[in-house]
Write an enzyme that holds these catalytic residues in place. Structure first.
Site, PDB file in Angstrom:
ATOM      1  N   HIS A  56       0.848  -1.192   0.000  1.00  0.00           N
ATOM      2  CA  HIS A  56       0.000   0.000   0.000  1.00  0.00           C
ATOM      3  C   HIS A  56       0.884   1.243   0.000  1.00  0.00           C
ATOM      4  CE1 HIS A  56      -3.920  -1.951   1.675  1.00  0.00           C
ATOM      5  NE2 HIS A  56      -3.329  -2.719   0.780  1.00  0.00           N
ATOM      6  N   GLU A  58       1.005   3.953   1.770  1.00  0.00           N
ATOM      7  CA  GLU A  58       1.534   4.428   3.054  1.00  0.00           C
ATOM      8  C   GLU A  58       2.699   3.562   3.524  1.00  0.00           C
ATOM      9  OE1 GLU A  58      -2.967   5.153   2.967  1.00  0.00           O
ATOM     10  OE2 GLU A  58      -1.593   3.573   2.381  1.00  0.00           O
ATOM     11  N   CYS A  86      -6.225   2.292   5.235  1.00  0.00           N
ATOM     12  CA  CYS A  86      -6.908   1.097   5.729  1.00  0.00           C
ATOM     13  C   CYS A  86      -6.422   0.805   7.148  1.00  0.00           C
ATOM     14  CB  CYS A  86      -6.640  -0.083   4.811  1.00  0.00           C
ATOM     15  SG  CYS A  86      -4.936  -0.693   4.880  1.00  0.00           S
ATOM     16  N   CYS A  89      -2.595   0.047   7.290  1.00  0.00           N
ATOM     17  CA  CYS A  89      -1.741   1.226   7.130  1.00  0.00           C
ATOM     18  C   CYS A  89      -1.877   2.173   8.316  1.00  0.00           C
ATOM     19  CB  CYS A  89      -2.092   1.947   5.836  1.00  0.00           C
ATOM     20  SG  CYS A  89      -1.659   0.993   4.358  1.00  0.00           S
TER      21      CYS A  89
END
Length: 173
Positions: A56, A58, A86, A89
């Site tokens: 992801h 991040e 999410c 993260c």
């Protein structure tokens, strides 16, 4: 402060556009401290032979920062992400010491920033976090609409349906 948030969110949007151009889920991220971008990144491996749910924006951006500046104190770092982080993260950012999260577009399916930290164990319960939602939301929404019109990732999900619907009103933080 709003102008500064927009400035850095535009940088995150540039990362999201890079992701979209590569066929990736268009989440971009920048990590900022003292008015300076420390690291930038975007979603990777959302499809293809290396597809996974670890890369992801991040997480990849935080990894990049920690690789280049392993001794940096992350207190005072702000994350700017084109989609609400999410749970994975969000927890990663919190455990790393980041306490300010600015996001553009709400993740109605898996967003983590609405998590009630007060109801969690001590480690999380004592954290004081600032969440700033909906910065340049429409610009981010446009990228996600483009993505869901072109690619199969998360097709048919509540997030895809919500995103493709006629410009919904911003979610309340």
């Amino acid at each position: 402060m709003a102008q500064q948030h927009e400035q850095f969110m535009r940088e995150a949007l540039a990362e999201a556009k890079t992701a979209l151009a590569a066929g990736e889920f268009p989440v971009g991220c920048v990590l900022v401290k003292d008015g300076r971008i420390l690291a930038r990144g975007h979603r990777q491996n959302s499809s293809g032979p290396r597809a996974n749910e670890l890369d992801h924006a991040e997480v990849t951006t935080l990894r990049r920062l920690l690789h280049t500046q392993p001794d940096l104190d992350l207190e005072g770092v702000t994350v700017y992400a084109t989609m609400e982080p999410c749970l994975m993260c969000y927890a990663t950012l919190l455990l790393s010491g980041i306490r300010t999260v600015v996001w553009a577009y709400e993740d109605i399916m898996g967003g983590g920033t609405g998590l009630d930290l007060a109801g969690l164990p001590q480690l999380y319960r004592e954290m004081r976090v600032e969440i700033i939602p909906n910065i340049l939301r429409q610009e981010s929404l446009a990228l996600f609409k483009d993505f869901f019109r072109q690619y199969d990732y998360w097709q048919g999900s509540s997030l895809a349906e919500y995103t493709l619907a006629a410009s919904p009103a911003p979610a309340k933080p």
